[in-house]
Motif scaffolding. Structure first.
Motif, PDB file in Angstrom:
ATOM      1  N   GLY A 110       0.815  -1.208   0.000  1.00 40.91           N
ATOM      2  CA  GLY A 110       0.000   0.000   0.000  1.00 40.91           C
ATOM      3  C   GLY A 110       0.850   1.260   0.000  1.00 40.91           C
TER       4      GLY A 110
ATOM      5  N   SER B 171      -4.752   2.239  -0.570  1.00 45.66           N
ATOM      6  CA  SER B 171      -5.182   1.856   0.776  1.00 45.66           C
ATOM      7  C   SER B 171      -4.992   0.364   1.002  1.00 45.66           C
TER       8      SER B 171
ATOM      9  N   THR C 118      -7.698  -1.665  -0.600  1.00 49.73           N
ATOM     10  CA  THR C 118      -7.492  -1.811  -2.046  1.00 49.73           C
ATOM     11  C   THR C 118      -6.460  -2.885  -2.336  1.00 49.73           C
TER      12      THR C 118
END
Length: 218
Positions: free
Chosen positions: A178, A184, A187
């Motif tokens: 990340g 994030s 994600t």
């Protein structure tokens, strides 16, 4: 020792899970709850939080006008114990459930009628910091991802997924990925699930081996 906590509104399921855990020398059952609200309160009081919470997704409980199912209970537990991993363990699945699991960054999902031993295997994977999704869940994730993106790269991986794959092979953890890619943690988890599903693997070791064998990574 892997500390787990079970949330299921069926006592026979709780008893079955307790029996399975009793057969494993490296797993300890801290307790169990019949409702999501009870689980959240008990985890809140624990000084040593569970390593893994095994959560039934379809809890039938309401709090005022709000339905407190396994997904909402998982979200609340994560706020209290960010390092605790959530393993959804449910009779079946719906597309909406799988979507929510992806969005929340929940680390594991296993169907109750899966092969014997898969639950224990999933618990160990989550404890090691890896994700684990049963075959049926992987197939559903692939369908969801394909709805969002049609790629021409190997296995239909998107350019971003290839970037994530490259740093996974280099040994970076999700938090480091990340930071490196400026995305994030949720994600990152979504990309990892999609990569695993598209490539037909269930753990990071098989993923790395397959990526190298097929020349996806230099």
């Amino acid at each position: 020792m892997i500390r787990i906590y079970v949330v299921d509104d069926h006592s026979n399921e709780q008893e079955g899970l307790a029996y399975l855990v009793s057969l494993e020398s490296d797993i300890s059952l801290l307790g169990s709850a019949n409702t999501g609200e009870q689980a959240v309160e008990e985890v809140r009081k624990m000084e040593n939080k569970p390593d893994v919470v095994v959560m039934d997704i379809s809890l039938e409980e309401t709090e005022g006008d709000e339905k407190v199912d396994g997904l909402l209970a998982s979200k609340r537990i994560k706020r209290l114990a960010p390092n605790t991993k959530i393993l959804i363990f449910s009779t079946g699945f719906q597309r909406s459930y799988v979507r929510e699991v992806i969005e929340q960054g929940i680390e594991g999902y296993v169907i109750k009628n899966a092969e014997q031993g898969e639950l224990i295997r999933a618990i160990r994977y989550l404890h090691k910091g890896e994700e684990y999704y049963g075959r049926q869940i992987q197939s559903e994730i692939v369908k969801i991802v394909q709805e969002k993106s049609k790629g021409n790269t190997p296995y239909g991986l998107t350019p971003r997924e290839l970037q994530v794959l490259e740093v996974i092979v280099k040994g970076l953890k999700s938090e480091e990925i990340g930071d490196k890619l400026n995305i994030s943690i949720n994600t990152v988890h979504t990309h990892r699930r999609s990569i695993h599903s598209k490539m037909g693997v269930t753990n990071v070791v098989d993923l790395i081996n397959k990526a190298r064998e097929e020349g996806l990574i230099k």
